[in-house]
Design a protein around this motif. Structure first.
Motif, PDB file in Angstrom:
ATOM      1  N   PRO A  25       0.829  -1.204   0.000  1.00 13.33           N
ATOM      2  CA  PRO A  25       0.000   0.000   0.000  1.00 13.33           C
ATOM      3  C   PRO A  25       0.868   1.260   0.000  1.00 13.33           C
ATOM      4  O   PRO A  25       1.905   1.312   0.652  1.00 13.33           O
ATOM      5  CB  PRO A  25      -0.786  -0.112   1.318  1.00 13.33           C
ATOM      6  CG  PRO A  25      -0.777  -1.561   1.642  1.00 13.33           C
ATOM      7  CD  PRO A  25       0.530  -2.096   1.121  1.00 13.33           C
ATOM      8  N   GLY A  26       0.419   2.253  -0.763  1.00  7.34           N
ATOM      9  CA  GLY A  26       1.147   3.526  -0.833  1.00  7.34           C
ATOM     10  C   GLY A  26       2.200   3.587  -1.915  1.00  7.34           C
ATOM     11  O   GLY A  26       2.729   4.667  -2.199  1.00  7.34           O
ATOM     12  N   ASP A  27       2.540   2.451  -2.531  1.00  6.52           N
ATOM     13  CA  ASP A  27       3.483   2.478  -3.654  1.00  6.52           C
ATOM     14  C   ASP A  27       2.890   3.275  -4.806  1.00  6.52           C
ATOM     15  O   ASP A  27       1.668   3.364  -4.972  1.00  6.52           O
ATOM     16  CB  ASP A  27       3.774   1.059  -4.172  1.00  6.52           C
ATOM     17  CG  ASP A  27       4.754   0.288  -3.314  1.00  6.52           C
ATOM     18  OD1 ASP A  27       5.419   0.899  -2.452  1.00  6.52           O
ATOM     19  OD2 ASP A  27       4.844  -0.946  -3.502  1.00  6.52           O
ATOM     20  N   VAL A  28       3.762   3.822  -5.635  1.00  6.38           N
ATOM     21  CA  VAL A  28       3.351   4.470  -6.878  1.00  6.38           C
ATOM     22  C   VAL A  28       3.970   3.637  -8.001  1.00  6.38           C
ATOM     23  O   VAL A  28       5.194   3.552  -8.119  1.00  6.38           O
ATOM     24  CB  VAL A  28       3.802   5.940  -6.943  1.00  6.38           C
ATOM     25  CG1 VAL A  28       3.342   6.568  -8.258  1.00  6.38           C
ATOM     26  CG2 VAL A  28       3.255   6.722  -5.749  1.00  6.38           C
ATOM     27  N   VAL A  29       3.111   3.000  -8.786  1.00 12.20           N
ATOM     28  CA  VAL A  29       3.532   2.020  -9.783  1.00 12.20           C
ATOM     29  C   VAL A  29       3.471   2.637 -11.179  1.00 12.20           C
ATOM     30  O   VAL A  29       2.490   3.296 -11.538  1.00 12.20           O
ATOM     31  CB  VAL A  29       2.614   0.773  -9.722  1.00 12.20           C
ATOM     32  CG1 VAL A  29       3.010  -0.245 -10.788  1.00 12.20           C
ATOM     33  CG2 VAL A  29       2.654   0.152  -8.329  1.00 12.20           C
ATOM     34  N   PHE A  30       4.523   2.387 -11.950  1.00  7.36           N
ATOM     35  CA  PHE A  30       4.605   2.816 -13.348  1.00  7.36           C
ATOM     36  C   PHE A  30       4.852   1.575 -14.192  1.00  7.36           C
ATOM     37  O   PHE A  30       5.775   0.808 -13.921  1.00  7.36           O
ATOM     38  CB  PHE A  30       5.766   3.793 -13.558  1.00  7.36           C
ATOM     39  CG  PHE A  30       5.662   5.040 -12.729  1.00  7.36           C
ATOM     40  CD1 PHE A  30       5.021   6.169 -13.228  1.00  7.36           C
ATOM     41  CD2 PHE A  30       6.199   5.082 -11.453  1.00  7.36           C
ATOM     42  CE1 PHE A  30       4.925   7.314 -12.460  1.00  7.36           C
ATOM     43  CE2 PHE A  30       6.104   6.227 -10.682  1.00  7.36           C
ATOM     44  CZ  PHE A  30       5.462   7.344 -11.178  1.00  7.36           C
ATOM     45  N   SER A  31       4.031   1.391 -15.219  1.00  8.08           N
ATOM     46  CA  SER A  31       4.268   0.290 -16.143  1.00  8.08           C
ATOM     47  C   SER A  31       3.767   0.690 -17.516  1.00  8.08           C
ATOM     48  O   SER A  31       3.184   1.755 -17.701  1.00  8.08           O
ATOM     49  CB  SER A  31       3.568  -0.991 -15.668  1.00  8.08           C
ATOM     50  OG  SER A  31       3.975  -2.089 -16.477  1.00  8.08           O
ATOM     51  N   THR A  32       3.989  -0.183 -18.461  1.00  8.12           N
ATOM     52  CA  THR A  32       3.637   0.115 -19.844  1.00  8.12           C
ATOM     53  C   THR A  32       2.127   0.281 -19.997  1.00  8.12           C
ATOM     54  O   THR A  32       1.345  -0.412 -19.370  1.00  8.12           O
ATOM     55  CB  THR A  32       4.145  -0.991 -20.777  1.00  8.12           C
ATOM     56  OG1 THR A  32       3.852  -2.271 -20.208  1.00  8.12           O
ATOM     57  CG2 THR A  32       5.636  -0.878 -20.993  1.00  8.12           C
ATOM     58  N   TRP A  33       1.780   1.223 -20.849  1.00 11.48           N
ATOM     59  CA  TRP A  33       0.391   1.560 -21.126  1.00 11.48           C
ATOM     60  C   TRP A  33      -0.379   0.317 -21.546  1.00 11.48           C
ATOM     61  O   TRP A  33       0.092  -0.478 -22.360  1.00 11.48           O
ATOM     62  CB  TRP A  33       0.372   2.625 -22.216  1.00 11.48           C
ATOM     63  CG  TRP A  33      -0.964   3.152 -22.599  1.00 11.48           C
ATOM     64  CD1 TRP A  33      -2.049   3.333 -21.795  1.00 11.48           C
ATOM     65  CD2 TRP A  33      -1.347   3.586 -23.903  1.00 11.48           C
ATOM     66  NE1 TRP A  33      -3.081   3.865 -22.506  1.00 11.48           N
ATOM     67  CE2 TRP A  33      -2.681   4.036 -23.814  1.00 11.48           C
ATOM     68  CE3 TRP A  33      -0.701   3.657 -25.119  1.00 11.48           C
ATOM     69  CZ2 TRP A  33      -3.380   4.537 -24.898  1.00 11.48           C
ATOM     70  CZ3 TRP A  33      -1.388   4.161 -26.196  1.00 11.48           C
ATOM     71  CH2 TRP A  33      -2.714   4.591 -26.091  1.00 11.48           C
ATOM     72  N   ARG A  34      -1.573   0.169 -21.028  1.00  9.96           N
ATOM     73  CA  ARG A  34      -2.411  -0.999 -21.303  1.00  9.96           C
ATOM     74  C   ARG A  34      -2.910  -1.042 -22.741  1.00  9.96           C
ATOM     75  O   ARG A  34      -3.495  -2.036 -23.166  1.00  9.96           O
ATOM     76  CB  ARG A  34      -3.585  -1.039 -20.319  1.00  9.96           C
ATOM     77  CG  ARG A  34      -3.112  -1.341 -18.898  1.00  9.96           C
ATOM     78  CD  ARG A  34      -4.169  -1.072 -17.871  1.00  9.96           C
ATOM     79  NE  ARG A  34      -4.220   0.373 -17.626  1.00  9.96           N
ATOM     80  CZ  ARG A  34      -5.169   0.971 -16.929  1.00  9.96           C
ATOM     81  NH1 ARG A  34      -6.168   0.279 -16.428  1.00  9.96           N
ATOM     82  NH2 ARG A  34      -5.134   2.271 -16.737  1.00  9.96           N
ATOM     83  N   LYS A  35      -2.664   0.020 -23.527  1.00  7.87           N
ATOM     84  CA  LYS A  35      -3.020   0.044 -24.956  1.00  7.87           C
ATOM     85  C   LYS A  35      -1.793   0.435 -25.778  1.00  7.87           C
ATOM     86  O   LYS A  35      -1.904   1.090 -26.807  1.00  7.87           O
ATOM     87  CB  LYS A  35      -4.158   1.050 -25.196  1.00  7.87           C
ATOM     88  CG  LYS A  35      -5.448   0.648 -24.526  1.00  7.87           C
ATOM     89  CD  LYS A  35      -6.540   1.644 -24.827  1.00  7.87           C
ATOM     90  CE  LYS A  35      -7.828   1.241 -24.136  1.00  7.87           C
ATOM     91  NZ  LYS A  35      -8.915   2.184 -24.417  1.00  7.87           N
ATOM     92  N   ASP A  36      -0.625   0.006 -25.332  1.00  5.85           N
ATOM     93  CA  ASP A  36       0.639   0.431 -25.933  1.00  5.85           C
ATOM     94  C   ASP A  36       0.878  -0.150 -27.324  1.00  5.85           C
ATOM     95  O   ASP A  36       1.617   0.414 -28.108  1.00  5.85           O
ATOM     96  CB  ASP A  36       1.792   0.058 -25.005  1.00  5.85           C
ATOM     97  CG  ASP A  36       3.021   0.918 -25.218  1.00  5.85           C
ATOM     98  OD1 ASP A  36       2.871   2.113 -25.539  1.00  5.85           O
ATOM     99  OD2 ASP A  36       4.137   0.396 -25.062  1.00  5.85           O
ATOM    100  N   GLY A  37       0.306  -1.294 -27.611  1.00  5.87           N
ATOM    101  CA  GLY A  37       0.522  -1.901 -28.921  1.00  5.87           C
ATOM    102  C   GLY A  37       1.118  -3.294 -28.816  1.00  5.87           C
ATOM    103  O   GLY A  37       0.412  -4.282 -29.030  1.00  5.87           O
ATOM    104  N   PRO A  38       2.398  -3.426 -28.471  1.00  2.80           N
ATOM    105  CA  PRO A  38       2.989  -4.762 -28.373  1.00  2.80           C
ATOM    106  C   PRO A  38       2.289  -5.590 -27.291  1.00  2.80           C
ATOM    107  O   PRO A  38       2.042  -5.104 -26.184  1.00  2.80           O
ATOM    108  CB  PRO A  38       4.446  -4.488 -27.990  1.00  2.80           C
ATOM    109  CG  PRO A  38       4.699  -3.089 -28.467  1.00  2.80           C
ATOM    110  CD  PRO A  38       3.396  -2.364 -28.287  1.00  2.80           C
TER     111      PRO A  38
END
Length: 193
Positions: free
Chosen positions: A142-155
């Motif tokens: 809890p409290g983390d800030v998560v960054f990952s690839t866009w869910r509509k990125d293409g690949p």
């Protein structure tokens, strides 16, 4: 001055500037994106994606003293199928080393950086979203800030890792942010539709 080209179609490297999707992106600051004391977690489908998606942000957050967690889901070994020079075996060693060097050049403290390698098979993630969500969830709190690839990125690998990261973040009580990697292809993709 010769312009660099994005692809074999001869499109200029700056073509993403014409993507209408970029017109609606709000301006944000680091403190509103990642609050003081929050841990930033970057989840990359392949080694190298953490630098492409968030290299500058990682550098800035590190300089501000934020704890960082990186997850590389695959080893990136299937990026050059059929290549005689870049076999899957060679890439499985090279791609992670390339990431380490890129992060080192950004000045990240490699001795204290928490980095988990998932070991999932490159280019074979589409049917493993629930396993990915469970795996990612083990490393979130809890409290983390998560960054990952866009869910509509293409690949497909990018999209499934984005969806799994989003699901895991919701279950953990973490904040999630999509990060487009292949945004430079939006204008080209829009022209083909």
């Amino acid at each position: 001055m010769k312009s660099s080209l994005l692809n074999e179609h001869g499109l200029p490297a700056q073509i993403w500037n014409s993507a209408p999707q970029l017109d609606n992106i709000p301006v944000i600051n680091t403190h509103s994106l990642v609050p003081a004391g929050a841990r930033a977690v970057v989840i990359a489908p392949h080694p190298g994606d953490e630098v492409v998606t968030c290299g500058g942000l990682l550098q800035l957050l590190s300089s501000l003293g934020h704890p960082l967690q990186l997850l590389s889901i695959t080893d990136g070994s299937a990026s050059h199928p059929g290549s005689r020079q870049w076999s899957e075996q060679r890439l499985s060693v090279f791609r992670p080393q390339e990431s380490v060097e890129a992060l080192r050049r950004l000045g990240l403290p490699m001795h204290s950086l928490k980095w988990v390698r998932g070991g999932f098979t490159d280019n074979a993630l589409s049917d493993q979203q629930s396993q990915l969500t469970e795996f990612i969830g083990r490393y979130l709190r809890p409290g983390d800030v998560v960054f990952s690839t866009w869910r509509k990125d293409g690949p497909p690998d990018h999209e499934v890792v984005g969806r799994a990261s989003f699901d895991a973040a919701q279950k953990a009580g973490a904040t999630y942010h999509d990060v487009p990697v292949w945004a430079w292809h939006w204008p080209e993709r829009d022209q083909q539709m």
